[in-house]
Design a protein around this motif. Sequence first.
Motif, PDB file in Angstrom:
ATOM      1  N   ILE A 175       0.842  -1.201   0.000  1.00  0.00           N
ATOM      2  CA  ILE A 175       0.000   0.000   0.000  1.00  0.00           C
ATOM      3  C   ILE A 175       0.876   1.250   0.000  1.00  0.00           C
ATOM      4  O   ILE A 175       2.056   1.202   0.367  1.00  0.00           O
ATOM      5  CB  ILE A 175      -0.939   0.027   1.227  1.00  0.00           C
ATOM      6  N   ASP A 176       0.257   2.343  -0.423  1.00  0.00           N
ATOM      7  CA  ASP A 176       0.977   3.607  -0.460  1.00  0.00           C
ATOM      8  C   ASP A 176       0.517   4.450   0.733  1.00  0.00           C
ATOM      9  O   ASP A 176      -0.665   4.758   0.869  1.00  0.00           O
ATOM     10  CB  ASP A 176       0.675   4.319  -1.784  1.00  0.00           C
ATOM     11  N   ARG A 177       1.499   4.796   1.585  1.00  0.00           N
ATOM     12  CA  ARG A 177       1.167   5.484   2.826  1.00  0.00           C
ATOM     13  C   ARG A 177       0.466   6.820   2.583  1.00  0.00           C
ATOM     14  O   ARG A 177      -0.528   7.134   3.229  1.00  0.00           O
ATOM     15  CB  ARG A 177       2.472   5.719   3.602  1.00  0.00           C
ATOM     16  N   ASP A 178       0.941   7.597   1.611  1.00  0.00           N
ATOM     17  CA  ASP A 178       0.328   8.906   1.355  1.00  0.00           C
ATOM     18  C   ASP A 178      -1.098   8.760   0.846  1.00  0.00           C
ATOM     19  O   ASP A 178      -1.993   9.524   1.217  1.00  0.00           O
ATOM     20  CB  ASP A 178       1.144   9.692   0.323  1.00  0.00           C
ATOM     21  N   THR A 179      -1.291   7.768  -0.027  1.00  0.00           N
ATOM     22  CA  THR A 179      -2.639   7.584  -0.582  1.00  0.00           C
ATOM     23  C   THR A 179      -3.619   7.232   0.526  1.00  0.00           C
ATOM     24  O   THR A 179      -4.697   7.831   0.640  1.00  0.00           O
ATOM     25  CB  THR A 179      -2.629   6.452  -1.637  1.00  0.00           C
ATOM     26  N   LEU A 180      -3.241   6.265   1.385  1.00  0.00           N
ATOM     27  CA  LEU A 180      -4.171   5.856   2.445  1.00  0.00           C
ATOM     28  C   LEU A 180      -4.318   6.948   3.503  1.00  0.00           C
ATOM     29  O   LEU A 180      -5.416   7.176   4.026  1.00  0.00           O
ATOM     30  CB  LEU A 180      -3.713   4.552   3.097  1.00  0.00           C
ATOM     31  N   GLY A 181      -3.220   7.633   3.810  1.00  0.00           N
ATOM     32  CA  GLY A 181      -3.297   8.726   4.788  1.00  0.00           C
ATOM     33  C   GLY A 181      -4.246   9.811   4.283  1.00  0.00           C
ATOM     34  O   GLY A 181      -5.081  10.339   5.028  1.00  0.00           O
ATOM     35  N   GLY A 182      -4.136  10.144   2.992  1.00  0.00           N
ATOM     36  CA  GLY A 182      -5.005  11.169   2.400  1.00  0.00           C
ATOM     37  C   GLY A 182      -6.459  10.703   2.405  1.00  0.00           C
ATOM     38  O   GLY A 182      -7.376  11.489   2.641  1.00  0.00           O
ATOM     39  N   ARG A 183      -6.651   9.437   2.172  1.00  0.00           N
ATOM     40  CA  ARG A 183      -8.027   8.932   2.034  1.00  0.00           C
ATOM     41  C   ARG A 183      -8.707   8.770   3.400  1.00  0.00           C
ATOM     42  O   ARG A 183      -9.902   9.009   3.542  1.00  0.00           O
ATOM     43  CB  ARG A 183      -7.946   7.584   1.314  1.00  0.00           C
ATOM     44  N   GLY A 224      -7.223   9.837   6.587  1.00  0.00           N
ATOM     45  CA  GLY A 224      -6.805  10.761   7.649  1.00  0.00           C
ATOM     46  C   GLY A 224      -5.413  10.428   8.182  1.00  0.00           C
ATOM     47  O   GLY A 224      -5.165   9.307   8.605  1.00  0.00           O
ATOM     48  N   ILE A 225      -4.543  11.470   8.151  1.00  0.00           N
ATOM     49  CA  ILE A 225      -3.165  11.296   8.618  1.00  0.00           C
ATOM     50  C   ILE A 225      -3.153  10.904  10.093  1.00  0.00           C
ATOM     51  O   ILE A 225      -2.341  10.100  10.546  1.00  0.00           O
ATOM     52  CB  ILE A 225      -2.383  12.624   8.417  1.00  0.00           C
ATOM     53  N   GLU A 226      -4.110  11.484  10.861  1.00  0.00           N
ATOM     54  CA  GLU A 226      -4.140  11.187  12.303  1.00  0.00           C
ATOM     55  C   GLU A 226      -4.442   9.714  12.535  1.00  0.00           C
ATOM     56  O   GLU A 226      -3.903   9.085  13.449  1.00  0.00           O
ATOM     57  CB  GLU A 226      -5.126  12.113  13.048  1.00  0.00           C
ATOM     58  N   ASN A 227      -5.296   9.132  11.675  1.00  0.00           N
ATOM     59  CA  ASN A 227      -5.595   7.702  11.805  1.00  0.00           C
ATOM     60  C   ASN A 227      -4.368   6.868  11.421  1.00  0.00           C
ATOM     61  O   ASN A 227      -4.075   5.842  12.043  1.00  0.00           O
ATOM     62  CB  ASN A 227      -6.792   7.320  10.936  1.00  0.00           C
ATOM     63  N   TRP A 228      -3.690   7.339  10.359  1.00  0.00           N
ATOM     64  CA  TRP A 228      -2.475   6.616   9.967  1.00  0.00           C
ATOM     65  C   TRP A 228      -1.490   6.595  11.144  1.00  0.00           C
ATOM     66  O   TRP A 228      -0.867   5.569  11.442  1.00  0.00           O
ATOM     67  CB  TRP A 228      -1.825   7.257   8.730  1.00  0.00           C
ATOM     68  N   ALA A 229      -1.356   7.745  11.828  1.00  0.00           N
ATOM     69  CA  ALA A 229      -0.391   7.840  12.941  1.00  0.00           C
ATOM     70  C   ALA A 229      -0.703   6.800  14.021  1.00  0.00           C
ATOM     71  O   ALA A 229       0.209   6.279  14.673  1.00  0.00           O
ATOM     72  CB  ALA A 229      -0.428   9.253  13.528  1.00  0.00           C
ATOM     73  N   ASP A 230      -1.986   6.474  14.184  1.00  0.00           N
ATOM     74  CA  ASP A 230      -2.390   5.447  15.156  1.00  0.00           C
ATOM     75  C   ASP A 230      -1.780   4.089  14.854  1.00  0.00           C
ATOM     76  O   ASP A 230      -1.494   3.301  15.760  1.00  0.00           O
ATOM     77  CB  ASP A 230      -3.917   5.263  15.068  1.00  0.00           C
ATOM     78  N   PHE A 231      -1.665   3.799  13.559  1.00  0.00           N
ATOM     79  CA  PHE A 231      -1.188   2.474  13.158  1.00  0.00           C
ATOM     80  C   PHE A 231       0.330   2.414  12.991  1.00  0.00           C
ATOM     81  O   PHE A 231       0.900   1.337  12.856  1.00  0.00           O
ATOM     82  CB  PHE A 231      -1.864   2.036  11.848  1.00  0.00           C
ATOM     83  N   GLN A 232       0.960   3.609  12.977  1.00  0.00           N
ATOM     84  CA  GLN A 232       2.409   3.628  12.708  1.00  0.00           C
ATOM     85  C   GLN A 232       3.214   2.750  13.687  1.00  0.00           C
ATOM     86  O   GLN A 232       4.101   2.003  13.255  1.00  0.00           O
ATOM     87  CB  GLN A 232       2.917   5.085  12.731  1.00  0.00           C
ATOM     88  N   PRO A 233       2.900   2.781  15.003  1.00  0.00           N
ATOM     89  CA  PRO A 233       3.687   1.927  15.913  1.00  0.00           C
ATOM     90  C   PRO A 233       3.555   0.434  15.576  1.00  0.00           C
ATOM     91  O   PRO A 233       4.530  -0.321  15.700  1.00  0.00           O
ATOM     92  CB  PRO A 233       3.086   2.224  17.297  1.00  0.00           C
ATOM     93  N   ILE A 234       2.367   0.010  15.154  1.00  0.00           N
ATOM     94  CA  ILE A 234       2.198  -1.414  14.792  1.00  0.00           C
ATOM     95  C   ILE A 234       3.061  -1.726  13.575  1.00  0.00           C
ATOM     96  O   ILE A 234       3.744  -2.757  13.509  1.00  0.00           O
ATOM     97  CB  ILE A 234       0.709  -1.741  14.469  1.00  0.00           C
ATOM     98  N   ILE A 235       3.033  -0.801  12.602  1.00  0.00           N
ATOM     99  CA  ILE A 235       3.833  -1.016  11.391  1.00  0.00           C
ATOM    100  C   ILE A 235       5.322  -1.056  11.754  1.00  0.00           C
ATOM    101  O   ILE A 235       6.062  -1.951  11.324  1.00  0.00           O
ATOM    102  CB  ILE A 235       3.531   0.108  10.359  1.00  0.00           C
ATOM    103  N   ASP A 236       5.759  -0.097  12.596  1.00  0.00           N
ATOM    104  CA  ASP A 236       7.186  -0.069  12.987  1.00  0.00           C
ATOM    105  C   ASP A 236       7.579  -1.387  13.658  1.00  0.00           C
ATOM    106  O   ASP A 236       8.643  -1.944  13.375  1.00  0.00           O
ATOM    107  CB  ASP A 236       7.453   1.092  13.950  1.00  0.00           C
ATOM    108  N   HIS A 237       6.702  -1.883  14.530  1.00  0.00           N
ATOM    109  CA  HIS A 237       7.000  -3.131  15.228  1.00  0.00           C
ATOM    110  C   HIS A 237       7.113  -4.292  14.235  1.00  0.00           C
ATOM    111  O   HIS A 237       8.044  -5.104  14.298  1.00  0.00           O
ATOM    112  CB  HIS A 237       5.899  -3.413  16.269  1.00  0.00           C
ATOM    113  N   MET A 238       6.171  -4.333  13.274  1.00  0.00           N
ATOM    114  CA  MET A 238       6.205  -5.432  12.291  1.00  0.00           C
ATOM    115  C   MET A 238       7.447  -5.342  11.413  1.00  0.00           C
ATOM    116  O   MET A 238       8.015  -6.360  11.018  1.00  0.00           O
ATOM    117  CB  MET A 238       4.950  -5.394  11.413  1.00  0.00           C
TER     118      MET A 238
END
Length: 376
Positions: free
Chosen positions: A320-328, A330-344
């Motif tokens: 997936i493309d982070r900017d596309t999903l963040g734009g679609r 909400g960046i704030e929602n993306w930020a919620d998932f960032q720690p899970i992504i970093d961990h994975m």
Amino acid sequence: MGIYLHIPFCQRKCSYCDFYSLSGANTELYDQYTDCLIRELTLRTAEYRLPLISIYFGGGTPSLLAPQHIERILDTICKLYLPQGDPEITLEVNPATISRQGLEDLRQAGVNRLSIGVQSFVDRELHLLGRMHDSQQAGQCIEWSHQAGFDNISLDLIYGIPAQNKEDWRGNLLQAVDYGPQHISTYLLQLEPHVPLARRITSGTLAMLTDDEEADLYDLARECLREADYLHYELSNFARPGFKCRHNIGYWSVGAYLGVGAGAVSYDGRQRRLNIPDLEAYLTALSKNIPLPQQILETMGRRQQLAEALVMGLRLVEGIDRDTLGGRFGIENWADFQPIIDHMVSEGLLMVDHNRVYLSPGAYFISNAVLSEFLE
Ligand code: SF4
């Protein structure tokens, strides 16, 4: 958007199947069901006013309907919805239910892609799965499809069948490749506890393969199909260039779809709704103009929509493309998932390349467990 039409009829239930379908229908019922599908398509026109890029007849066994039924349904869709260019129109075919003439008539009716439920080219495996066809019928169906002018053919294969070994599976893959389809889907046999095959496993007459054996078969499919120049574009799907399944890409990109027929699911980008899987209730409602029996499965906020987009989008090999999903969503929602992504990423399950996030190949086979983290 895509349109999915559920055809809930089968000649006989296969021993592993948990889909909503009924056996023992007749021509009269197929006529009545087609009338009801057309009525539902007409009633729901206003709900989905988006460019239509794909139509998919799934089931059940859509090839039990006559080509004239399919033609009437397609005519209705073309009149009432907004076809964009040349929509992909797929119909699932069971090799036991189709003739050469039937395939030619389907092509004439406007179907431009077939998904053929081969499942295996080994008769012992087909028998175990309770399929109606044998390997010879499967091969004949593919050849007839080519002769009928279909140039976009997908074959379904199942792996992880009890007692299947690597050589059986390699033979299935190579046989499939020999028939020259544009697309191949490989599905792991997974059994709900109530299906007949699961009961044979529970009683000890048959044994499932181990997780390691199943993973080996999955890796073998990737290797064989890559060597045969198929692009591995989704966890279970392989295609020649230009032949990815547009309808399924709609699901993986969390696009909208209208699901029509008993047991079909619709998604408008926010809410997922199920037409209750009850043929009798479906026919009654649409013949008497009473409300369609439906159930709301979920209504999603933007955070939940993003979780869904991650789970579905990461099934695609390109990710997936982070900017596309963040734009679609909400960046704030993306930020919620960032720690899970970093961990994975630190665990080696996900990889990141600029804005792109994708599963590492070592996580493909365990993707369900990995991706479910986004839903917790
Ligand atoms: S043909 Fe397909 S839908 Fe019908 S019983 Fe077999 S697996 Fe299920």
